[in-house]
Design an enzyme around this catalytic site. Structure first.
Site, short mmCIF file in Angstrom:
data_model
loop_
_atom_site.label_atom_id
_atom_site.label_comp_id
_atom_site.label_asym_id
_atom_site.label_seq_id
_atom_site.Cartn_x
_atom_site.Cartn_y
_atom_site.Cartn_z
N ARG A 49 0.83 -1.20 0.00
CA ARG A 49 0.00 0.00 0.00
C ARG A 49 0.87 1.26 0.00
NH1 ARG A 49 -3.82 -1.47 5.03
NH2 ARG A 49 -1.77 -2.14 5.78
N ASP A 51 0.90 5.64 0.42
CA ASP A 51 0.20 6.72 1.10
C ASP A 51 -0.30 7.76 0.13
OD1 ASP A 51 0.76 5.57 3.57
OD2 ASP A 51 2.64 6.68 3.80
N TYR A 109 11.63 1.04 -3.45
CA TYR A 109 11.14 2.40 -3.54
C TYR A 109 12.27 3.31 -4.04
CZ TYR A 109 6.81 1.60 -0.86
OH TYR A 109 5.57 1.18 -0.43
N ARG A 208 9.91 7.94 4.30
CA ARG A 208 9.81 9.40 4.44
C ARG A 208 10.47 9.87 5.74
NH1 ARG A 208 3.66 10.69 3.78
NH2 ARG A 208 4.44 12.80 4.29
#
Length: 272
Positions: A49, A51, A109, A208
């Protein structure tokens, strides 16, 4: 039949991946398009998932359907009903034992960060931004402290639902792409920094929160060994504030070659 899809999307306009009552999520849009094309309700399971505001270059989902249609038909047909900032890149029929999340051995990522005296314009919402030159060597030294299996509580959002904060971070690559000539007044030039992360799994906001610490170190606000201190503190209060989602991209999961699934999509060639 079980079908797997590779999906790319610009997450700027959406409330993340997971379905919500608002209907304004990537999953909601994809399942609505699949339902219209398949003429039956379709529920999807994803590899990871993302954000609100986070982009995907190759999200992988799977779903079950009684329909028998060619792979290319699932791509073209579903895309007919999707908004322009979401697109199915590939489709494959897979064995019933395949699971988009459970079969993944790792997840990847990338964070693209614009270092520039001027804020983003044409790439607004697609890159993070910092107005200061960054020290790449200091950031790489700091990142090395995170490699391996650790308790990443310091980089975990309070809303994280993971059962354990212990994850294995396998790779962090940091590079400066497309550097420009020094600004005539400031003495330093623009650069697109690219941070790539690969791990068995990630916690909510983990990347992040790591980015916030790396940028603080790159700007000289903290020494490189501060990252080790943050990690060992096992406290979210020890780390820097959560960084912007704008430059974060889900590159996709990693699967065993036996599943015979693509490991990249054309958007990979567009990303700085």
């Amino acid at each position: 039949m079980r079908v797997a899809l590779g999906v790319s999307y610009n997450g700027h306009a959406y409330n993340g991946w997971q379905s919500q009552l608002s209907g304004n999520t990537i999953q909601d849009k994809l399942e609505a398009a699949l339902g219209r094309f398949a003429t039956h309700a379709v529920g999807t399971l994803c590899a990871g998932r993302t954000d609100s505001g986070v982009h995907g270059l190759m999200q992988v989902v799977h779903f079950d359907t009684p329909l028998r249609r060619p792979d290319a038909s699932w791509v073209r047909g579903t895309n007919t009903f999707l908004p322009p900032d979401i697109a199915v890149q590939w489709a494959r029929h897979v064995p019933p034992g395949f699971h988009a999340r459970g079969s993944a051995t790792a997840r990847r990522y990338a964070y693209v960060l614009l270092q520039s005296p001027v804020r983003p314009s044409v790439d607004a919402g697609r890159v993070g931004w910092v107005y200061h030159p960054l020290d790449g060597d200091a950031m790489r030294q700091a990142a090395s402290a995170l490699l391996g299996e650790h308790d990443f509580t310091s980089f975990r959002a309070s809303a994280c639902q993971a059962k354990s904060p212990v994850k294995t971070l396998q790779r962090i690559d940091i590079s400066c792409n497309r550097p420009s000539a020094p600004h005539p007044e400031l003495g330093w030039g623009s650069c697109y920094w690219r941070f790539e992360f690969e791990a068995n799994a990630f916690l909510h906001h983990m990347i992040r929160n790591i980015m916030g610490c790396l940028v603080a170190i790159g700007m000289g606000k903290q020494p490189a060994d501060w990252m080790q201190q943050v990690l060992q503190a096992r406290s979210r209060n020890a780390a820097a504030p959560t960084f912007s989602p704008d430059g974060l991209y889900f590159l996709g999961p990693v699967y065993d070659a036996s599943w015979n699934l693509p490991d990249r999509t054309p958007p990979f060639d567009w990303l700085p």
